[in-house]
Design an enzyme around this catalytic site. Sequence first.
Site: not given
Length: 231
Positions: A49, A121
């Site tokens: 992320d 992610e």
Amino acid sequence: MNTTLLEQHLVYRFTDTGLLAKALRHSSYVNEQADPAMEDNERLEFLGDAALSLCIGHLLMARFPELSEGDLSQTRAGLVNAGWLADIGRSMNLGEYVLLGKGEEQTNGRNKDSILANAVEALLGAIYLDGGFDAVMAVVRHKFENDIEALAALDMNRNYKSLLQELTQATDGKAPTYEIIDETGPDHDKTFHCRVSAGDIQAEGSGKNKKTAQQDAAHKALALIKGEPLP
């Protein structure tokens, strides 16, 4: 599990295949295993992320030198969301590779936005650890730059959804509603088709992701309301 096709979609080959395996392990799967040392993908998701946010920020600054910090932040937030990331995951058939527990398997977990987005992610976090920042930037550029270019084509200085909402709420007090009515093209190059309803006006738009399709539909609805030619 043979992940060769997944690596081809990423245009990245892992040196440490253990990192790839970890990126594909959902917590529901790990919780059902007897091995207490087995790790799920949540820590890699956290790292990915952060890496994705930095990469997208870099690409947006390079592509839109005229945008302010606030506009850049808003654009990045609009791109880096679960729906968008899940669509990227679907373009790689990522659901076929994620390891899930029985409960998630039974509730169509392989197609859930949250699971797919988190796995994307996690993959980026794994690539960062395996190959460094340049490697993850190359993957982000390959997988996400088309979406950024699609936003540029819609004139990033105007947010048509916001303009349409302001106009319709001022006239009838109701916000426009958006519906994805079709998806065309192969999984790796989909086009989304959206219909917006704003009072008595309906308009349809298209784009390479749901956000740009909604913006295109809003742009056309504004033209109809104002009696202007369709863009």
